[in-house]
Design a protein around this motif. Structure first.
Motif, PDB file in Angstrom:
ATOM      1  N   CYS A 197     -20.872 117.245   5.851  1.00 26.59           N
ATOM      2  CA  CYS A 197     -21.569 116.538   6.933  1.00 26.59           C
ATOM      3  C   CYS A 197     -21.354 117.271   8.252  1.00 26.59           C
ATOM      4  O   CYS A 197     -20.214 117.632   8.576  1.00 26.59           O
ATOM      5  CB  CYS A 197     -21.049 115.109   7.048  1.00 26.59           C
ATOM      6  SG  CYS A 197     -21.873 114.175   8.360  1.00 26.59           S
ATOM      7  N   ILE A 237     -21.718 116.056  11.243  1.00 24.34           N
ATOM      8  CA  ILE A 237     -21.420 115.171  12.382  1.00 24.34           C
ATOM      9  C   ILE A 237     -19.950 115.260  12.808  1.00 24.34           C
ATOM     10  O   ILE A 237     -19.615 115.107  13.964  1.00 24.34           O
ATOM     11  CB  ILE A 237     -21.787 113.697  12.036  1.00 24.34           C
ATOM     12  CG1 ILE A 237     -23.284 113.582  11.691  1.00 24.34           C
ATOM     13  CG2 ILE A 237     -21.414 112.749  13.170  1.00 24.34           C
ATOM     14  CD1 ILE A 237     -24.236 113.704  12.861  1.00 24.34           C
ATOM     15  N   LYS A 238     -19.086 115.506  11.841  1.00 29.69           N
ATOM     16  CA  LYS A 238     -17.653 115.746  12.121  1.00 29.69           C
ATOM     17  C   LYS A 238     -16.942 114.595  12.840  1.00 29.69           C
ATOM     18  O   LYS A 238     -16.244 114.814  13.851  1.00 29.69           O
ATOM     19  CB  LYS A 238     -17.462 117.031  12.936  1.00 29.69           C
ATOM     20  CG  LYS A 238     -17.870 118.296  12.199  1.00 29.69           C
ATOM     21  CD  LYS A 238     -17.421 119.526  12.968  1.00 29.69           C
ATOM     22  CE  LYS A 238     -17.750 120.837  12.332  1.00 29.69           C
ATOM     23  NZ  LYS A 238     -18.359 120.924  11.068  1.00 29.69           N
ATOM     24  N   CYS A 239     -17.132 113.388  12.363  1.00 28.80           N
ATOM     25  CA  CYS A 239     -16.371 112.264  12.931  1.00 28.80           C
ATOM     26  C   CYS A 239     -14.881 112.552  12.721  1.00 28.80           C
ATOM     27  O   CYS A 239     -14.472 113.026  11.655  1.00 28.80           O
ATOM     28  CB  CYS A 239     -16.752 110.962  12.245  1.00 28.80           C
ATOM     29  SG  CYS A 239     -18.481 110.524  12.527  1.00 28.80           S
ATOM     30  N   PHE A 285     -12.263 110.886  12.136  1.00 25.31           N
ATOM     31  CA  PHE A 285     -11.443 110.174  11.151  1.00 25.31           C
ATOM     32  C   PHE A 285     -11.929 110.380   9.714  1.00 25.31           C
ATOM     33  O   PHE A 285     -11.450 109.742   8.791  1.00 25.31           O
ATOM     34  CB  PHE A 285     -11.493 108.665  11.459  1.00 25.31           C
ATOM     35  CG  PHE A 285     -12.904 108.184  11.672  1.00 25.31           C
ATOM     36  CD1 PHE A 285     -13.723 107.919  10.606  1.00 25.31           C
ATOM     37  CD2 PHE A 285     -13.408 108.075  12.952  1.00 25.31           C
ATOM     38  CE1 PHE A 285     -15.042 107.535  10.799  1.00 25.31           C
ATOM     39  CE2 PHE A 285     -14.724 107.691  13.168  1.00 25.31           C
ATOM     40  CZ  PHE A 285     -15.546 107.415  12.080  1.00 25.31           C
ATOM     41  N   CYS A 286     -12.899 111.289   9.510  1.00 24.77           N
ATOM     42  CA  CYS A 286     -13.587 111.341   8.216  1.00 24.77           C
ATOM     43  C   CYS A 286     -13.296 112.637   7.459  1.00 24.77           C
ATOM     44  O   CYS A 286     -13.457 113.734   8.007  1.00 24.77           O
ATOM     45  CB  CYS A 286     -15.089 111.199   8.461  1.00 24.77           C
ATOM     46  SG  CYS A 286     -16.085 111.502   7.006  1.00 24.77           S
ATOM     47  N   THR A 329     -14.972 113.892   5.001  1.00 27.56           N
ATOM     48  CA  THR A 329     -16.197 114.677   4.789  1.00 27.56           C
ATOM     49  C   THR A 329     -16.485 115.540   6.016  1.00 27.56           C
ATOM     50  O   THR A 329     -16.831 116.718   5.902  1.00 27.56           O
ATOM     51  CB  THR A 329     -17.391 113.740   4.524  1.00 27.56           C
ATOM     52  OG1 THR A 329     -17.110 112.980   3.365  1.00 27.56           O
ATOM     53  CG2 THR A 329     -18.666 114.525   4.304  1.00 27.56           C
ATOM     54  N   GLY A 330     -16.343 114.909   7.200  1.00 26.92           N
ATOM     55  CA  GLY A 330     -16.578 115.660   8.437  1.00 26.92           C
ATOM     56  C   GLY A 330     -15.644 116.857   8.533  1.00 26.92           C
ATOM     57  O   GLY A 330     -16.035 117.939   8.964  1.00 26.92           O
ATOM     58  N   GLY A 349     -22.369 107.299   1.865  1.00 31.25           N
ATOM     59  CA  GLY A 349     -21.397 108.256   1.337  1.00 31.25           C
ATOM     60  C   GLY A 349     -21.324 109.477   2.251  1.00 31.25           C
ATOM     61  O   GLY A 349     -21.434 109.356   3.475  1.00 31.25           O
ATOM     62  N   MET A 350     -21.195 110.632   1.619  1.00 30.53           N
ATOM     63  CA  MET A 350     -21.090 111.855   2.421  1.00 30.53           C
ATOM     64  C   MET A 350     -22.411 112.155   3.123  1.00 30.53           C
ATOM     65  O   MET A 350     -23.473 112.084   2.518  1.00 30.53           O
ATOM     66  CB  MET A 350     -20.755 113.028   1.493  1.00 30.53           C
ATOM     67  CG  MET A 350     -19.383 112.912   0.863  1.00 30.53           C
ATOM     68  SD  MET A 350     -19.178 114.064  -0.500  1.00 30.53           S
ATOM     69  CE  MET A 350     -19.722 115.546   0.275  1.00 30.53           C
ATOM     70  N   GLY A 351     -22.325 112.512   4.398  1.00 32.58           N
ATOM     71  CA  GLY A 351     -23.509 112.964   5.122  1.00 32.58           C
ATOM     72  C   GLY A 351     -24.121 111.911   6.020  1.00 32.58           C
ATOM     73  O   GLY A 351     -23.829 110.724   5.914  1.00 32.58           O
ATOM     74  N   VAL A 411     -24.931 107.134  12.045  1.00 33.01           N
ATOM     75  CA  VAL A 411     -24.164 107.152  13.292  1.00 33.01           C
ATOM     76  C   VAL A 411     -25.077 106.836  14.466  1.00 33.01           C
ATOM     77  O   VAL A 411     -24.607 106.515  15.558  1.00 33.01           O
ATOM     78  CB  VAL A 411     -23.461 108.511  13.569  1.00 33.01           C
ATOM     79  CG1 VAL A 411     -22.301 108.725  12.651  1.00 33.01           C
ATOM     80  CG2 VAL A 411     -24.434 109.655  13.518  1.00 33.01           C
ATOM     81  N   CYS A 428     -14.833 107.966   2.075  1.00 31.83           N
ATOM     82  CA  CYS A 428     -15.808 109.036   1.966  1.00 31.83           C
ATOM     83  C   CYS A 428     -15.204 110.431   2.127  1.00 31.83           C
ATOM     84  O   CYS A 428     -14.613 110.740   3.151  1.00 31.83           O
ATOM     85  CB  CYS A 428     -16.843 108.758   3.040  1.00 31.83           C
ATOM     86  SG  CYS A 428     -17.841 110.111   3.546  1.00 31.83           S
TER      87      CYS A 428
END
Ligand code: SF4
Length: 342
Positions: free
Chosen positions: A110, A112-114, A116-117, A119-120, A155-157, A191, A330
């Motif tokens: 993903c 977006i790179k949050c 806390f995530c 996946t990011g 989920g992811m993304g 988001v 995720c």
């Protein structure tokens, strides 16, 4: 061509071009989407000749299961799937009172790179195809033996960065001749990309929309959801309001609670103020600690946050963490496998 990539109209066109009647397309889709038979040999109400014709024309490829973990606490089940190009994605099956929900991915990684995530943190590779999105629902059904009646694009993304494929996949999932899911049973979680939200409102799909807000001030949100520097909270909520007006759907607001960051009374009051003109429902979720930087607030602090929202007329629920023992958040499972390989 991969059947799971195709809309109803596209399948009917191809079947007609093959010189067959339209109801043959319906039979084919019924086998795949309703009966979950993915080999043409198994489609027993079709003649041998028709099965051979379909085999020549179509393929039905599901993501390949490479790991499955079931929570001992709440049966939450996490699936790690391999795609044809070797990339991996996650899907999760969540159990609520009396029903199961599949949480599906829309991208590999993903962008977006949050903060806390997991996946990011793992970076972005590519968008998923329609077949890979739809295929997750069928694969989760197949690999769990459950009928899925609820799907969340969570989920992811970021679903709206893969807009066209997400919209087409929803049309496949809700089509009566295909997966035939109710629109109210599908949720897209974003988001918040304002122009995509307003465009989505015009699709006439009327599915549920969830906005991952996670902070009640732009200053704080900038630090954990970096895309906020481009689209402010106010712009996102304005687009959500347009979605609500066009679809008459209540908007879900996702808010991850992080200790001594966004869990103060002042944050709750500010959030209530932001949401006062929206028919909204707030899901409060304790942060899943994927890095040492974040801790969840104490239980009483989270309850207090919820109480402040309720006192200010905003509906809210404190969510239990699902699948805490199986890295169900995720991207966690995929990230661990990537780290193990490197
Ligand atoms: S929380 Fe969602 S949008 Fe944010 S980085 Fe993770 S997958 Fe992407």
């Amino acid at each position: 061509m991969n059947l799971l990539e195709m809309s109803y109209e596209e399948v009917v066109d191809v079947v007609k071009q093959m010189g067959l009647e339209k109801y043959r397309a319906d039979q084919l889709l019924d086998w795949v989407y309703k009966k979950r038979v993915f080999t043409f040999e198994g489609m027993t109400n079709l003649s041998k000749e028709h099965r051979a014709l379909f085999r020549e024309k179509f393929t039905v490829k599901l993501p390949r299961l490479i790991e499955k973990r079931v929570s001992k606490i709440d049966k939450t089940t996490k699936f790690l799937y391999e795609l044809e190009d070797g990339n991996t994605i996650e899907s999760v099956l969540l159990f609520h009172e009396g029903y199961a929900t599949a949480c599906i991915s829309t991208q590999v990684g993903c962008p977006i790179k949050c903060a806390f995530c997991a996946t990011g943190q793992s970076g972005y590779v590519r968008n998923l195809t329609v077949a890979e999105i739809v295929g997750q629902v069928l694969a989760v059904e197949n690999d769990s033996g459950r009928n899925i009646r609820n799907v969340v694009y969570m989920g992811m993304g970021e679903p709206f960065l893969n807009y066209d494929n997400v919209v087409k996949s929803i049309k496949i999932l809700i089509h009566p001749k295909m997966k035939d899911m109710g629109v109210r049973r599908i949720t897209v979680s974003t988001v918040g990309i304002p122009d995509k939200i307003t465009r989505f409102a015009d699709e006439g799909l009327d599915v549920r929309l969830a906005i991952s807000l996670h902070a009640a001030s732009n200053e704080k949100r900038d630090t954990i959801v970096p895309i906020n520097r481009k689209y402010s909270i106010e712009e996102v909520l304005q687009a959500a309001k347009i979605y609500q007006e066009k679809t008459d759907r209540r908007i879900t607001i996702e808010y991850i609670l992080i200790k001594e960051f966004n869990d103060f009374d002042e944050d709750a009051r500010r959030l209530a103020k932001l949401l006062k003109d929206l028919k909204a429902y707030v899901n409060l979720i304790p942060v899943n600690a994927t890095s040492a930087s974040f801790e969840r607030p104490s239980h009483w602090k989270m309850v207090r946050f919820k109480e402040i929202l309720l006192e200010n007329g905003i509906e809210a629920e404190l969510r239990q963490e699902k699948g805490a023992d199986i890295e169900a958040a995720c991207g966690q499972l995929r990230l661990r496998r990537m780290q193990a390989k490197s």
